[in-house]
Write an enzyme that holds these catalytic residues in place. Structure first.
Site, short mmCIF file in Angstrom:
data_model
loop_
_atom_site.label_atom_id
_atom_site.label_comp_id
_atom_site.label_asym_id
_atom_site.label_seq_id
_atom_site.Cartn_x
_atom_site.Cartn_y
_atom_site.Cartn_z
N ASP A 9 1.00 -1.20 0.13
CA ASP A 9 0.12 0.01 -0.25
C ASP A 9 0.89 1.32 0.20
OD1 ASP A 9 -1.88 2.05 0.19
OD2 ASP A 9 -2.26 1.54 2.29
N LYS A 19 -0.36 3.54 -2.08
CA LYS A 19 -1.39 4.29 -2.75
C LYS A 19 -0.81 4.95 -3.98
CE LYS A 19 -4.20 4.95 1.22
NZ LYS A 19 -3.19 4.09 2.21
N GLY A 68 -3.74 -1.01 12.14
CA GLY A 68 -2.50 -0.68 12.28
C GLY A 68 -1.87 -0.65 13.69
#
Lengths: 205, 205
Positions: free
Chosen positions: A58, A60, A185
């Site tokens: 990730d 993004k 997380g």
């Protein structure tokens, strides 16, 4: 134990990250590896974390099609089982990344307040586009559980949902709204006992 | 020679990247280091390229405020003179990144066709927000020179403009439309003689 938690390993210290990954490997669906690890170690960290489970990368991706495709290719070549792309950058980007990703997840909406500035106007169109381009899932925030339901309905795709815990989202509410996987997380990796913390979260479901 | 070219070092091979950086260092305003180098080497590549000039790191940060701020901090700690953030992720992200970036550039609009899907609806608001949040510049595409003028007017900021060359944008048109710096990659680093290619581009101005 069947877990639907994707652990966001947003830890800069590689040794600590790998220790946590090993410790909780049987208690999570996958690991999400993001900027903090990639920036420090480069993409070779993907292989290291893969020893303990599936890795979704990730960062993004939010670049032009040509660059985004190359990024996905590099990540996949290191063993990434999935990659996350920002839907906001457009259909052509998602289409190019699709070609190089084993599993593709498209961000349709985000969990922070700034999501309301520009993204939320487009998120339903992004969710539909993600489906049309063959994505495996969308990313939509647990901080706005109603949006999970709406975007899941539009896309018919699996929903990966960040925002439970430190950001204020509720595990139970996100699940009840149709989230398939919860990306968590800080509340796990900052816990003195990550494994116990996961059990605690799952028991709320 | 006064150059307004920012060389996008989107080369995966570190040795090649550093060779080109050294060769053209006097002919560029700065180097843009993006995903291909960062993914392969981690952030230590920033220091290596810095030996030959200013480094703007372009991984188009597009994460939640907390993560984005951490990314900017890591990049700056390695010597990044500037960082690029995606404006569409919202004001709070830009504000957090601002705190950790020496120079901050906000993507207001992009050069690829998919920009028209969602971003272009917001780009004017993003340009204004960038100014309000104290950015040093915005990123707007040479492939749509009229947009450079519009977004520059709205923001009153310097404009960094990608898209000249391989993507079809014209150096002269971008300059005439008010671009301050041209971000050029492939047409320079894929040339057999990068230095000569730069001189050729500059002579069109």
């Amino acid at each position: 134990m069947e877990s639907n938690i994707i652990l966001a390993l947003d830890v800069e210290d590689v040794t600590k990250a790998l220790r946590i990954a090993e410790e909780v490997s049987e208690f999570v669906k996958a690991f999400k590896v993001g900027y903090p690890l990639i920036l420090g170690s480069g993409v070779k960290i993907i292989k290291d974390v893969s020893k303990f489970g599936e890795v979704i990368v990730d960062i993004k991706i939010a670049d032009i099609p040509d660059v985004s495709k190359n990024v996905a290719r590099i990540l996949s070549s290191q063993g990434a089982d999935g990659v996350i792309v920002q839907g906001f950058v457009g259909r052509d980007v998602v289409r190019e990344v699709r070609k190089e990703a084993k599993h593709l997840y498209v961000v349709a909406e985000m969990s922070h307040p700034g999501n309301a500035d520009y993204i939320s106007e487009s998120s339903e169109r992004i969710a539909l586009m993600a489906k049309e381009e063959g994505a495996d899932g969308i990313v939509a925030p647990a901080t706005h559980p109603k949006r999970i339901r709406a975007l899941k309905q539009i896309s018919g795709l699996k929903v990966l949902s960040p925002g439970v815990g430190t950001q204020g989202g509720s595990y139970r509410e996100a699940m009840e709204s149709g989230a398939d996987y919860l990306i968590i997380g800080r509340s796990i990796f900052m816990s003195p006992d990550p494994k116990h913390k996961i059990e605690e979260i799952l028991s709320q479901g």
